[in-house]
Design a protein around this motif. Structure first.
Motif, mmCIF file in Angstrom:
data_model
loop_
_atom_site.group_PDB
_atom_site.id
_atom_site.type_symbol
_atom_site.label_atom_id
_atom_site.label_comp_id
_atom_site.label_asym_id
_atom_site.label_seq_id
_atom_site.Cartn_x
_atom_site.Cartn_y
_atom_site.Cartn_z
ATOM 1 N N SER A 124 27.070 -13.105 28.522
ATOM 2 C CA SER A 124 26.878 -14.135 27.513
ATOM 3 C C SER A 124 26.053 -15.268 28.112
ATOM 4 O O SER A 124 26.395 -15.799 29.163
ATOM 5 C CB SER A 124 28.230 -14.684 27.032
ATOM 6 O OG SER A 124 28.016 -15.772 26.142
ATOM 7 N N TRP A 125 24.989 -15.621 27.431
ATOM 8 C CA TRP A 125 24.100 -16.662 27.933
ATOM 9 C C TRP A 125 24.521 -18.065 27.484
ATOM 10 O O TRP A 125 23.952 -19.063 27.932
ATOM 11 C CB TRP A 125 22.662 -16.381 27.499
ATOM 12 C CG TRP A 125 22.178 -15.090 28.064
ATOM 13 C CD1 TRP A 125 22.163 -13.863 27.442
ATOM 14 C CD2 TRP A 125 21.682 -14.858 29.387
ATOM 15 N NE1 TRP A 125 21.690 -12.900 28.290
ATOM 16 C CE2 TRP A 125 21.384 -13.476 29.490
ATOM 17 C CE3 TRP A 125 21.454 -15.685 30.481
ATOM 18 C CZ2 TRP A 125 20.875 -12.909 30.655
ATOM 19 C CZ3 TRP A 125 20.946 -15.115 31.643
ATOM 20 C CH2 TRP A 125 20.658 -13.739 31.726
ATOM 21 N N THR A 126 25.521 -18.152 26.617
ATOM 22 C CA THR A 126 25.969 -19.460 26.151
ATOM 23 C C THR A 126 27.116 -20.034 26.982
ATOM 24 O O THR A 126 27.459 -21.200 26.836
ATOM 25 C CB THR A 126 26.419 -19.386 24.679
ATOM 26 O OG1 THR A 126 27.459 -18.411 24.556
ATOM 27 C CG2 THR A 126 25.253 -19.002 23.789
ATOM 28 N N ASP A 127 27.716 -19.216 27.846
ATOM 29 C CA ASP A 127 28.779 -19.699 28.709
ATOM 30 C C ASP A 127 28.192 -20.703 29.703
ATOM 31 O O ASP A 127 27.174 -20.445 30.332
ATOM 32 C CB ASP A 127 29.426 -18.530 29.457
ATOM 33 C CG ASP A 127 30.715 -18.926 30.149
ATOM 34 O OD1 ASP A 127 30.640 -19.730 31.099
ATOM 35 O OD2 ASP A 127 31.786 -18.430 29.752
ATOM 36 N N THR A 128 28.830 -21.845 29.858
ATOM 37 C CA THR A 128 28.274 -22.909 30.692
ATOM 38 C C THR A 128 28.425 -22.650 32.188
ATOM 39 O O THR A 128 27.826 -23.359 32.989
ATOM 40 C CB THR A 128 28.945 -24.248 30.360
ATOM 41 O OG1 THR A 128 30.360 -24.128 30.567
ATOM 42 C CG2 THR A 128 28.657 -24.657 28.927
ATOM 43 N N LYS A 129 29.207 -21.638 32.562
ATOM 44 C CA LYS A 129 29.413 -21.360 33.981
ATOM 45 C C LYS A 129 28.993 -19.957 34.390
ATOM 46 O O LYS A 129 28.484 -19.762 35.497
ATOM 47 C CB LYS A 129 30.885 -21.577 34.360
ATOM 48 C CG LYS A 129 31.337 -23.021 34.302
ATOM 49 C CD LYS A 129 32.755 -23.155 34.824
ATOM 50 C CE LYS A 129 33.201 -24.629 34.841
ATOM 51 N NZ LYS A 129 34.590 -24.767 35.352
#
Length: 270
Positions: A124-129
């Motif tokens: 997932s590219w939206t996860d901030t970590k």
């Protein structure tokens, strides 16, 4: 003695906690828990070669970014870089080095975890970590500025153990496939030390025969020229065995999907 490693070969600077290199201040951690928290020769050679690229700066991703030298080099050239590694490497050195040197570069550096053993359908590219947070990805890659397509994929000092060879190739293949636009492959650079010739030869063969990634070695003459421009005036024995290869995504072979499905889920520490 800290801070004295300017342009010396990496094997001479492992013990330096703060490494001054090409104007950057780079934290290292040589505590024996992981290989990814100190500088290695492949990262030095790759970083010397990057300024010679004729590719217009765009968006790049680095796999196994380590202490961040290659990512910083790309950002200094105007690239926007997603620097990825395992979380322990990020916590120990990568995140701090990216932040501490951000004011020295023109491009942006975003740091994310990317575990190659996690199947791409869980990215997932939206996860901030973490890109590889092991949860079903709900966002299409292009929906987030950190995601594909990438113009450049780089990795160095990451080909050293059989357990990670196929996960690494699968990760490169997936990123290249997601970045394949108009039939054109992104530029892919792979730099390593030939410590295990059988592993290297087998992996390069699989890159083409299984994953459709055609390998082409960059001649040492070009590397020497790039090194001299970067101030790496070393003896031959100082970097003997280091190779830089370009990979180009062609039509993937039939075995790619089967290999992706069967790649090991063993989590190894880099």
């Amino acid at each position: 003695m800290d801070g004295t490693g300017q342009h010396r070969p990496a094997h001479e600077t492992k013990s330096e906690k703060i490494l001054k290199y090409s104007g950057y201040s780079l934290r290292q951690s040589d505590d024996g828990t992981t290989n990814g928290t100190t500088l290695w020769l492949g990262g030095q050679i790759l970083s010397a070669y990057l300024p010679t690229l004729k590719t217009r700066p765009g968006k790049a991703i680095e796999l196994g970014a380590g202490i961040g030298l290659s990512a910083l080099t790309l950002a200094s050239l105007g690239w926007d870089v997603v620097a990825t590694d395992l979380q322990n490497v990020i916590d120990l050195v990568l995140s701090q080095n990216a932040s501490a040197n951000a004011h020295l570069v023109a491009g942006n550096i975003s740091v994310r975890e990317l575990d190659w053993t996690v199947q791409p359908e869980h990215w997932s590219w939206t996860d901030t970590k973490s890109v590889s947070a092991r949860s079903p990805a709900k966002d299409p890659p292009a929906a987030h500025p950190l995601g594909p397509p990438f113009d450049l994929i780089v990795t160095s000092d990451t080909l050293y153990t059989p357990q990670l060879a196929q996960p690494l190739l699968r990760t490169i293949y997936t990123l290249a496939s997601l970045s394949h636009a108009g039939g054109k492959s992104p530029l892919i650079l792979l730099c390593f030390e030939r410590r295990d010739p059988l592993l290297i030869d087998h992996t390069l063969n699989d890159a083409y025969q299984v994953w459709g990634l055609k390998p082409e070695r960059i001649p040492n003459k070009k590397l020497v020229q790039a090194m001299e421009k970067a101030g790496l005036r070393w003896n031959k024995e100082d970097w003997d065995g280091v190779e830089l290869w370009k990979l180009k995504l062609e039509k993937p072979s039939k075995g790619a999907s089967e290999t992706a499905a069967s790649s090991t889920e063993h989590v190894a520490v880099r």
